[in-house]
Design a protein around this motif. Sequence first.
Motif, PDB file in Angstrom:
ATOM      1  N   ASP A  98       0.832  -1.197   0.000  1.00  0.00           N
ATOM      2  CA  ASP A  98       0.000   0.000   0.000  1.00  0.00           C
ATOM      3  C   ASP A  98       0.867   1.247   0.000  1.00  0.00           C
ATOM      4  N   LEU A  99       0.441   2.240  -0.769  1.00  0.00           N
ATOM      5  CA  LEU A  99       1.062   3.562  -0.799  1.00  0.00           C
ATOM      6  C   LEU A  99       0.147   4.563  -0.117  1.00  0.00           C
ATOM      7  N   THR A 128       4.739   6.758   4.801  1.00  0.00           N
ATOM      8  CA  THR A 128       3.974   5.697   5.463  1.00  0.00           C
ATOM      9  C   THR A 128       4.828   4.448   5.688  1.00  0.00           C
ATOM     10  N   GLY A 129       5.965   4.374   5.006  1.00  0.00           N
ATOM     11  CA  GLY A 129       6.857   3.218   5.139  1.00  0.00           C
ATOM     12  C   GLY A 129       6.513   2.061   4.228  1.00  0.00           C
ATOM     13  N   GLY A 130       5.471   2.181   3.431  1.00  0.00           N
ATOM     14  CA  GLY A 130       5.019   1.067   2.593  1.00  0.00           C
ATOM     15  C   GLY A 130       6.067   0.541   1.629  1.00  0.00           C
ATOM     16  N   THR A 131       6.733   1.433   0.915  1.00  0.00           N
ATOM     17  CA  THR A 131       7.731   1.011  -0.066  1.00  0.00           C
ATOM     18  C   THR A 131       8.932   0.379   0.632  1.00  0.00           C
ATOM     19  N   LEU A 132       9.402   1.005   1.693  1.00  0.00           N
ATOM     20  CA  LEU A 132      10.545   0.448   2.425  1.00  0.00           C
ATOM     21  C   LEU A 132      10.195  -0.897   3.058  1.00  0.00           C
ATOM     22  N   LEU A 133       8.998  -1.031   3.602  1.00  0.00           N
ATOM     23  CA  LEU A 133       8.589  -2.318   4.175  1.00  0.00           C
ATOM     24  C   LEU A 133       8.478  -3.391   3.100  1.00  0.00           C
ATOM     25  N   LEU A 158       3.030  10.447   9.463  1.00  0.00           N
ATOM     26  CA  LEU A 158       2.468   9.424   8.580  1.00  0.00           C
ATOM     27  C   LEU A 158       2.765   8.006   9.068  1.00  0.00           C
ATOM     28  N   GLY A 159       3.608   7.873  10.097  1.00  0.00           N
ATOM     29  CA  GLY A 159       3.792   6.592  10.784  1.00  0.00           C
ATOM     30  C   GLY A 159       4.771   5.610  10.182  1.00  0.00           C
TER      31      GLY A 159
END
Length: 180
Positions: A98-99, A128-133, A158-159
Amino acid sequence: MIIDDFYLKSQIRSVPDWPKPGVLFRDVTTIFENPKAWRGVMDSFIHRYMELDFSHIGAMDARGFLIGSNLSYVLNKPLVLFRKKGKLPAKTLSVEYDLEYGTASLEVHADSLHKGDRVLLVDDLIATGGTLLAAVQLIEKLGAKTIEAAAIMDLPDLGGSRRLQNAGVPTFSLCAFEGE
Protein backbone atom coordinates in the motif's frame (compact mmCIF):
# COMPACT_ATOMS: atom_id res chain seq x y z
CA MET A 1 30.59 18.89 5.55
CA ILE A 2 27.96 17.39 7.84
CA ILE A 3 24.62 19.05 7.20
CA ASP A 4 22.54 20.49 10.03
CA ASP A 5 18.80 20.04 10.42
CA PHE A 6 17.87 23.73 10.08
CA TYR A 7 19.86 24.24 6.86
CA LEU A 8 18.61 20.99 5.33
CA LYS A 9 14.95 21.81 6.03
CA SER A 10 15.46 25.25 4.45
CA GLN A 11 16.62 23.53 1.24
CA ILE A 12 13.54 21.30 0.84
CA ARG A 13 10.75 22.88 -1.18
CA SER A 14 7.21 22.62 0.21
CA VAL A 15 4.49 22.31 -2.44
CA PRO A 16 0.94 22.71 -1.11
CA ASP A 17 -1.94 20.67 -2.55
CA TRP A 18 0.24 18.27 -4.55
CA PRO A 19 -0.41 15.58 -5.73
CA LYS A 20 -3.90 16.22 -4.36
CA PRO A 21 -5.66 18.91 -2.30
CA GLY A 22 -4.70 18.94 1.37
CA VAL A 23 -1.27 17.35 0.88
CA LEU A 24 1.87 19.39 1.61
CA PHE A 25 4.49 17.72 -0.60
CA ARG A 26 8.14 17.89 0.50
CA ASP A 27 10.24 18.15 -2.67
CA VAL A 28 13.90 17.07 -2.38
CA THR A 29 14.76 17.85 -6.01
CA THR A 30 15.90 21.25 -4.74
CA ILE A 31 18.65 19.45 -2.77
CA PHE A 32 19.91 17.70 -5.90
CA GLU A 33 20.02 21.08 -7.66
CA ASN A 34 22.12 22.67 -4.88
CA PRO A 35 25.70 21.32 -4.78
CA LYS A 36 26.30 22.56 -1.21
CA ALA A 37 23.15 20.89 0.14
CA TRP A 38 23.70 17.70 -1.89
CA ARG A 39 27.31 17.41 -0.69
CA GLY A 40 26.16 17.96 2.90
CA VAL A 41 23.54 15.22 2.58
CA MET A 42 25.98 12.74 1.08
CA ASP A 43 28.80 13.62 3.51
CA SER A 44 26.38 13.08 6.41
CA PHE A 45 25.36 9.64 5.13
CA ILE A 46 28.95 8.66 4.34
CA HIS A 47 30.11 9.69 7.80
CA ARG A 48 27.31 7.70 9.44
CA TYR A 49 27.84 4.50 7.44
CA MET A 50 31.57 4.31 6.70
CA GLU A 51 32.30 2.16 9.77
CA LEU A 52 29.01 0.20 9.91
CA ASP A 53 29.05 -3.54 9.23
CA PHE A 54 26.88 -4.20 6.19
CA SER A 55 27.37 -5.84 2.81
CA HIS A 56 24.97 -4.14 0.35
CA ILE A 57 23.13 -0.90 -0.25
CA GLY A 58 19.51 -1.23 -1.33
CA ALA A 59 18.21 1.81 -3.21
CA MET A 60 14.55 2.61 -3.71
CA ASP A 61 13.12 3.66 -7.09
CA ALA A 62 13.76 6.45 -8.04
CA ARG A 63 15.28 9.21 -5.88
CA GLY A 64 16.83 6.58 -3.61
CA PHE A 65 18.96 5.57 -6.60
CA LEU A 66 20.77 8.92 -6.39
CA ILE A 67 21.66 8.42 -2.74
CA GLY A 68 22.40 4.73 -3.12
CA SER A 69 24.69 5.06 -6.12
CA ASN A 70 26.80 7.70 -4.38
CA LEU A 71 27.06 5.64 -1.19
CA SER A 72 27.83 2.50 -3.17
CA TYR A 73 30.70 4.21 -4.95
CA VAL A 74 32.23 5.91 -1.92
CA LEU A 75 31.79 2.99 0.52
CA ASN A 76 32.66 0.34 -2.09
CA LYS A 77 29.48 -1.68 -1.54
CA PRO A 78 27.30 -3.48 -4.12
CA LEU A 79 24.14 -1.59 -5.08
CA VAL A 80 20.79 -3.42 -5.24
CA LEU A 81 17.95 -1.66 -7.04
CA PHE A 82 14.35 -1.97 -5.83
CA ARG A 83 12.17 -1.00 -8.79
CA LYS A 84 8.59 -0.50 -9.74
CA LYS A 85 6.98 -3.47 -11.47
CA GLY A 86 8.20 -4.34 -14.94
CA LYS A 87 11.43 -2.32 -14.91
CA LEU A 88 13.99 -5.08 -14.21
CA PRO A 89 15.05 -7.33 -17.12
CA ALA A 90 15.98 -10.61 -15.38
CA LYS A 91 14.13 -12.97 -13.01
CA THR A 92 12.59 -10.99 -10.16
CA LEU A 93 10.82 -11.36 -6.87
CA SER A 94 7.82 -9.10 -6.35
CA VAL A 95 5.64 -7.89 -3.51
CA GLU A 96 2.44 -5.81 -3.54
CA TYR A 97 2.09 -3.03 -0.96
CA ASP A 98 0.00 0.00 0.00
CA LEU A 99 1.06 3.56 -0.80
CA GLU A 100 -0.21 6.86 0.58
CA TYR A 101 -2.38 7.18 -2.55
CA GLY A 102 -3.12 3.58 -3.63
CA THR A 103 -1.27 0.30 -4.16
CA ALA A 104 1.88 -0.68 -6.05
CA SER A 105 4.28 -3.53 -6.68
CA LEU A 106 8.01 -3.55 -5.93
CA GLU A 107 10.57 -5.87 -7.52
CA VAL A 108 14.19 -6.89 -7.08
CA HIS A 109 16.39 -9.22 -9.11
CA ALA A 110 16.13 -12.72 -7.62
CA ASP A 111 19.92 -13.16 -7.60
CA SER A 112 20.88 -9.78 -6.12
CA LEU A 113 21.07 -10.87 -2.46
CA HIS A 114 21.90 -14.08 -0.64
CA LYS A 115 21.60 -15.61 2.81
CA GLY A 116 23.68 -13.67 5.31
CA ASP A 117 23.82 -10.42 3.34
CA ARG A 118 23.24 -7.27 5.43
CA VAL A 119 21.46 -4.45 3.62
CA LEU A 120 21.29 -0.72 4.26
CA LEU A 121 18.14 0.63 2.58
CA VAL A 122 18.13 4.24 1.33
CA ASP A 123 15.44 6.53 -0.02
CA ASP A 124 14.63 10.23 -0.13
CA LEU A 125 11.94 10.06 2.55
CA ILE A 126 10.09 7.90 5.00
CA ALA A 127 6.37 8.59 4.76
CA THR A 128 3.97 5.70 5.46
CA GLY A 129 6.86 3.22 5.14
CA GLY A 130 5.02 1.07 2.59
CA THR A 131 7.73 1.01 -0.07
CA LEU A 132 10.55 0.45 2.43
CA LEU A 133 8.59 -2.32 4.18
CA ALA A 134 8.02 -3.97 0.78
CA ALA A 135 11.80 -3.88 0.21
CA VAL A 136 12.35 -5.39 3.68
CA GLN A 137 10.00 -8.26 2.70
CA LEU A 138 11.94 -8.86 -0.51
CA ILE A 139 15.26 -8.78 1.35
CA GLU A 140 13.93 -11.38 3.80
CA LYS A 141 12.64 -13.57 0.93
CA LEU A 142 16.21 -13.63 -0.41
CA GLY A 143 17.58 -14.71 3.00
CA ALA A 144 19.23 -11.37 3.79
CA LYS A 145 18.65 -8.89 6.62
CA THR A 146 17.88 -5.16 6.63
CA ILE A 147 20.16 -3.38 9.09
CA GLU A 148 18.63 0.09 8.75
CA ALA A 149 16.36 2.22 6.56
CA ALA A 150 17.81 5.68 5.95
CA ALA A 151 16.36 8.75 4.28
CA ILE A 152 16.96 12.44 3.83
CA MET A 153 13.72 13.24 5.66
CA ASP A 154 11.09 11.59 7.78
CA LEU A 155 7.41 12.52 7.93
CA PRO A 156 6.71 10.95 11.34
CA ASP A 157 3.03 11.92 11.42
CA LEU A 158 2.47 9.42 8.58
CA GLY A 159 3.79 6.59 10.78
CA GLY A 160 6.35 5.01 8.47
CA SER A 161 9.29 5.13 10.87
CA ARG A 162 7.16 3.62 13.60
CA ARG A 163 5.96 0.84 11.25
CA LEU A 164 9.53 0.05 10.23
CA GLN A 165 10.74 0.03 13.84
CA ASN A 166 7.80 -2.20 14.84
CA ALA A 167 8.97 -4.57 12.08
CA GLY A 168 12.44 -4.65 13.67
CA VAL A 169 14.08 -2.23 11.21
CA PRO A 170 15.93 0.73 12.73
CA THR A 171 15.44 4.03 10.90
CA PHE A 172 17.57 7.11 10.39
CA SER A 173 16.81 10.43 8.73
CA LEU A 174 18.75 13.65 8.41
CA CYS A 175 15.66 15.73 9.26
CA ALA A 176 12.01 15.32 10.16
CA PHE A 177 8.94 17.42 9.45
CA GLU A 178 6.77 16.75 12.49
CA GLY A 179 3.25 18.09 12.81
CA GLU A 180 3.28 19.64 9.37
